[in-house]
Write a protein that holds these residues in place. Structure first.
Motif, PDB file in Angstrom:
ATOM      1  N   MET A  50      28.334  42.433  37.301  1.00  0.00           N
ATOM      2  CA  MET A  50      29.528  43.060  37.860  1.00  0.00           C
ATOM      3  C   MET A  50      30.210  42.102  38.822  1.00  0.00           C
ATOM      4  SD  MET A  50      29.743  46.636  40.016  1.00  0.00           S
ATOM      5  CE  MET A  50      28.605  47.422  38.859  1.00  0.00           C
ATOM      6  N   ARG A  51      31.529  42.109  38.836  1.00  0.00           N
ATOM      7  CA  ARG A  51      32.269  41.279  39.782  1.00  0.00           C
ATOM      8  C   ARG A  51      33.517  42.021  40.228  1.00  0.00           C
ATOM      9  NH1 ARG A  51      33.473  39.267  34.658  1.00  0.00           N
ATOM     10  NH2 ARG A  51      35.709  39.031  34.211  1.00  0.00           N
ATOM     11  N   LEU A  52      34.033  41.631  41.384  1.00  0.00           N
ATOM     12  CA  LEU A  52      35.276  42.203  41.850  1.00  0.00           C
ATOM     13  C   LEU A  52      36.411  41.747  40.951  1.00  0.00           C
ATOM     14  CD1 LEU A  52      34.831  41.620  45.684  1.00  0.00           C
ATOM     15  CD2 LEU A  52      34.602  43.791  44.452  1.00  0.00           C
ATOM     16  N   ALA A  53      37.325  42.637  40.649  1.00  0.00           N
ATOM     17  CA  ALA A  53      38.479  42.270  39.825  1.00  0.00           C
ATOM     18  C   ALA A  53      39.258  41.162  40.512  1.00  0.00           C
ATOM     19  CB  ALA A  53      39.380  43.485  39.600  1.00  0.00           C
ATOM     20  N   GLY A  54      39.616  40.130  39.755  1.00  0.00           N
ATOM     21  CA  GLY A  54      40.323  39.004  40.321  1.00  0.00           C
ATOM     22  C   GLY A  54      39.427  37.883  40.787  1.00  0.00           C
ATOM     23  N   PRO A  56      31.100  34.883  49.284  1.00  0.00           N
ATOM     24  CA  PRO A  56      32.462  35.443  49.270  1.00  0.00           C
ATOM     25  C   PRO A  56      32.480  36.961  49.152  1.00  0.00           C
ATOM     26  CG  PRO A  56      31.976  34.305  47.201  1.00  0.00           C
ATOM     27  CD  PRO A  56      30.875  33.969  48.153  1.00  0.00           C
ATOM     28  N   LEU A  57      31.503  37.512  48.434  1.00  0.00           N
ATOM     29  CA  LEU A  57      31.434  38.973  48.321  1.00  0.00           C
ATOM     30  C   LEU A  57      31.073  39.596  49.663  1.00  0.00           C
ATOM     31  CD1 LEU A  57      29.501  39.308  44.934  1.00  0.00           C
ATOM     32  CD2 LEU A  57      31.954  39.574  45.316  1.00  0.00           C
ATOM     33  N   ALA A  58      30.140  38.977  50.380  1.00  0.00           N
ATOM     34  CA  ALA A  58      29.738  39.504  51.688  1.00  0.00           C
ATOM     35  C   ALA A  58      30.898  39.457  52.676  1.00  0.00           C
ATOM     36  CB  ALA A  58      28.547  38.706  52.223  1.00  0.00           C
ATOM     37  N   ARG A  59      31.632  38.339  52.682  1.00  0.00           N
ATOM     38  CA  ARG A  59      32.782  38.236  53.584  1.00  0.00           C
ATOM     39  C   ARG A  59      33.823  39.297  53.278  1.00  0.00           C
ATOM     40  NH1 ARG A  59      33.167  31.648  53.200  1.00  0.00           N
ATOM     41  NH2 ARG A  59      31.919  31.170  55.051  1.00  0.00           N
ATOM     42  N   ARG A  60      34.072  39.506  51.977  1.00  0.00           N
ATOM     43  CA  ARG A  60      35.071  40.509  51.609  1.00  0.00           C
ATOM     44  C   ARG A  60      34.594  41.910  51.953  1.00  0.00           C
ATOM     45  NH1 ARG A  60      38.208  40.840  45.768  1.00  0.00           N
ATOM     46  NH2 ARG A  60      39.174  42.881  46.074  1.00  0.00           N
ATOM     47  N   MET A  61      33.308  42.170  51.739  1.00  0.00           N
ATOM     48  CA  MET A  61      32.764  43.493  52.051  1.00  0.00           C
ATOM     49  C   MET A  61      32.870  43.779  53.538  1.00  0.00           C
ATOM     50  SD  MET A  61      28.995  44.937  51.118  1.00  0.00           S
ATOM     51  CE  MET A  61      28.491  46.594  51.621  1.00  0.00           C
ATOM     52  N   LEU A  62      32.563  42.789  54.382  1.00  0.00           N
ATOM     53  CA  LEU A  62      32.666  42.980  55.828  1.00  0.00           C
ATOM     54  C   LEU A  62      34.115  43.185  56.253  1.00  0.00           C
ATOM     55  CD1 LEU A  62      30.088  40.293  56.996  1.00  0.00           C
ATOM     56  CD2 LEU A  62      29.844  42.786  57.177  1.00  0.00           C
ATOM     57  N   ALA A  63      35.028  42.448  55.612  1.00  0.00           N
ATOM     58  CA  ALA A  63      36.444  42.616  55.932  1.00  0.00           C
ATOM     59  C   ALA A  63      36.932  44.002  55.543  1.00  0.00           C
ATOM     60  CB  ALA A  63      37.271  41.547  55.226  1.00  0.00           C
ATOM     61  N   GLY A  80      33.578  50.874  48.801  1.00  0.00           N
ATOM     62  CA  GLY A  80      32.424  51.226  47.986  1.00  0.00           C
ATOM     63  C   GLY A  80      32.293  50.338  46.770  1.00  0.00           C
ATOM     64  N   ALA A  81      33.424  50.010  46.144  1.00  0.00           N
ATOM     65  CA  ALA A  81      33.408  49.125  44.977  1.00  0.00           C
ATOM     66  C   ALA A  81      32.898  47.739  45.363  1.00  0.00           C
ATOM     67  CB  ALA A  81      34.799  49.030  44.365  1.00  0.00           C
ATOM     68  N   THR A  82      33.317  47.246  46.524  1.00  0.00           N
ATOM     69  CA  THR A  82      32.860  45.941  46.992  1.00  0.00           C
ATOM     70  C   THR A  82      31.354  45.938  47.207  1.00  0.00           C
ATOM     71  OG1 THR A  82      34.992  45.596  48.086  1.00  0.00           O
ATOM     72  CG2 THR A  82      33.177  44.184  48.769  1.00  0.00           C
ATOM     73  N   ALA A  83      30.832  47.021  47.769  1.00  0.00           N
ATOM     74  CA  ALA A  83      29.391  47.125  47.993  1.00  0.00           C
ATOM     75  C   ALA A  83      28.639  47.156  46.667  1.00  0.00           C
ATOM     76  CB  ALA A  83      29.075  48.370  48.815  1.00  0.00           C
ATOM     77  N   THR A 123      45.391  49.816  40.462  1.00  0.00           N
ATOM     78  CA  THR A 123      44.805  48.675  41.148  1.00  0.00           C
ATOM     79  C   THR A 123      43.404  48.404  40.602  1.00  0.00           C
ATOM     80  OG1 THR A 123      45.987  49.284  43.177  1.00  0.00           O
ATOM     81  CG2 THR A 123      44.160  47.715  43.386  1.00  0.00           C
ATOM     82  N   PRO A 124      43.189  47.286  39.898  1.00  0.00           N
ATOM     83  CA  PRO A 124      41.842  46.958  39.399  1.00  0.00           C
ATOM     84  C   PRO A 124      40.875  46.727  40.559  1.00  0.00           C
ATOM     85  CG  PRO A 124      43.528  45.675  38.263  1.00  0.00           C
ATOM     86  CD  PRO A 124      44.196  46.311  39.450  1.00  0.00           C
ATOM     87  N   LEU A 125      39.660  47.251  40.417  1.00  0.00           N
ATOM     88  CA  LEU A 125      38.642  47.113  41.455  1.00  0.00           C
ATOM     89  C   LEU A 125      37.469  46.250  41.006  1.00  0.00           C
ATOM     90  CD1 LEU A 125      38.388  50.843  42.608  1.00  0.00           C
ATOM     91  CD2 LEU A 125      39.592  49.011  43.788  1.00  0.00           C
ATOM     92  N   LEU A 126      36.889  46.595  39.872  1.00  0.00           N
ATOM     93  CA  LEU A 126      35.668  45.958  39.406  1.00  0.00           C
ATOM     94  C   LEU A 126      35.761  45.623  37.925  1.00  0.00           C
ATOM     95  CD1 LEU A 126      33.008  48.392  40.954  1.00  0.00           C
ATOM     96  CD2 LEU A 126      33.480  46.084  41.749  1.00  0.00           C
ATOM     97  N   VAL A 127      35.089  44.562  37.528  1.00  0.00           N
ATOM     98  CA  VAL A 127      34.868  44.262  36.118  1.00  0.00           C
ATOM     99  C   VAL A 127      33.362  44.259  35.915  1.00  0.00           C
ATOM    100  CG1 VAL A 127      35.162  42.598  34.250  1.00  0.00           C
ATOM    101  CG2 VAL A 127      36.948  42.858  35.979  1.00  0.00           C
ATOM    102  N   GLU A 128      32.882  45.085  34.988  1.00  0.00           N
ATOM    103  CA  GLU A 128      31.443  45.142  34.768  1.00  0.00           C
ATOM    104  C   GLU A 128      31.103  45.057  33.285  1.00  0.00           C
ATOM    105  OE1 GLU A 128      29.236  48.679  35.665  1.00  0.00           O
ATOM    106  OE2 GLU A 128      30.835  50.003  35.016  1.00  0.00           O
ATOM    107  N   GLU A 129      29.917  44.555  33.025  1.00  0.00           N
ATOM    108  CA  GLU A 129      29.437  44.435  31.661  1.00  0.00           C
ATOM    109  C   GLU A 129      28.819  45.752  31.193  1.00  0.00           C
ATOM    110  OE1 GLU A 129      26.642  41.258  31.232  1.00  0.00           O
ATOM    111  OE2 GLU A 129      27.925  39.802  32.269  1.00  0.00           O
ATOM    112  N   LEU A 130      28.840  45.946  29.886  1.00  0.00           N
ATOM    113  CA  LEU A 130      28.006  46.966  29.269  1.00  0.00           C
ATOM    114  C   LEU A 130      26.691  46.293  28.907  1.00  0.00           C
ATOM    115  CD1 LEU A 130      30.543  48.798  26.929  1.00  0.00           C
ATOM    116  CD2 LEU A 130      30.075  49.176  29.348  1.00  0.00           C
TER     117      LEU A 130
END
Length: 315
Positions: free
Chosen positions: A308-312, A66-73, A296-299, A160-167
């Motif tokens: 790390m994951r995309l927000a949502g 799903p990340l690859a599909r979204r990144m290509l889109a 860039g965030a998607t990549a 607009t939230p982009l990414l959720v990442e861990e510390l």
């Protein structure tokens, strides 16, 4: 990892067959196999179970799809936008970002944007999230990449939230690991010599709050450093530090381990968002920058894996 590799990965997943996917992409089958092998090497995980009857996704492959599909889109969307604005030769973008984002995501974004639009003036402001929001409100910035926001900003900004990442906990790659497990508990981290950031950093407040909530006092050996200095001190073995997972990309001198245990919950995650003034229509250059940031965030999410994951997108 590049778009050609991701496109090949998506087509193999679609057909379950390397030969059929190669035909669809007008590639020789060995070339496609090399692309997928290089992608697996970059990610450190096998993406397909290969068999004579076809290829099926591994668990890692299912996570990436799903990340690859979204990144290509997103890449296609940016391509179309840039094609529409190919004549864009004048303009200015004033971008703000936190220090941790300036040495990671922003560096990639500005490089990509400048390569496409070298005539556009770029201005960067590096501050904490609260100061960046003040600059947005005063008209000093067009966009800001922030890591904190609250309900009081809703009427003034579009966030607009982009990414959720861990510390994560980092240590020198040349020193013994801080744990033999996959995660380290916060009480274990508190007993290690620790390098902590300047009080102006949003993540300093987050880590201080986590230690207080767990009734822990960290063993601080150095306090008040900026991000670049913290990473260098850790590389030299002076101590450990808690940092966003994003800054570990392309830093072979550092080792990281995820935080675990009841004290390492959502308080040690952060959401990265892009904010702009709600009452100001973005210029064409600013809108292209926003789309470049999103791509860039998607990549980055695709490269970072579990931290790390995309927000949502569910964890």
């Amino acid at each position: 990892m590049n778009l050609e590799q991701l496109r090949g990965f998506v087509e193999v997943a679609r057909f379950g067959n390397f030969t059929r996917a190669a035909e669809e992409l007008y590639l020789a089958q060995p070339s496609l196999s090399r692309q997928i092998a290089a992608l697996e090497h970059d990610l450190g995980a096998e993406l397909f179970h290969r068999a004579r009857g076809g290829s099926t996704l591994t668990v890692a492959g299912e996570s990436l799809l799903p990340l690859a599909r979204r990144m290509l889109a997103d890449a296609e969307s940016v391509r179309r936008e840039l094609a529409e604005l190919a004549g864009l030769e004048r303009g200015r973008v004033r971008l703000g970002a936190t220090p941790t984002l300036c040495i990671s995501l922003v560096a990639e974004v500005l490089s990509a944007f400048h390569a496409e639009h070298p005539a556009i003036e770029l201005h960067l402001s590096e501050h904490g999230s609260r100061h960046l929001l003040d600059q947005l409100a005063s008209g000093e910035l067009d966009l800001a990449l922030i890591t904190t926001s609250d309900a009081s900003t809703a009427d003034r900004f579009t966030v607009t939230p982009l990414l959720v990442e861990e510390l994560v906990v980092i240590s020198s790659a040349g020193a013994p690991p801080v744990t033999t497990g996959d995660t380290v508990a916060l009480d274990e981290v508190a007993s290690l010599p620790q390098i902590v950031f300047s009080s102006s950093y949003d993540l300093r407040a987050a880590t201080d709050a986590a230690f207080r909530a767990a009734d822990l006092t960290p063993d601080v050996v150095l306090e008040g450093a900026e991000m670049d200095a913290v990473l260098r001190f850790v590389e030299r073995g002076l101590g450990v530090a808690i940092v966003p997972a994003m800054v570990l990309l392309d830093r072979p001198g550092l080792r990281s381990v995820r935080l675990g245990g009841p004290a390492a919950g959502s308080a040690l995650e952060r959401t990265i968002s892009v904010a702009r003034p709600a009452d100001v229509a973005p210029t064409a250059a600013v809108e292209v920058m926003r789309r470049t940031i999103t791509a860039g965030a998607t990549a980055f999410a695709a490269r970072a894996g579990a931290t790390m994951r995309l927000a949502g997108v569910g964890s």
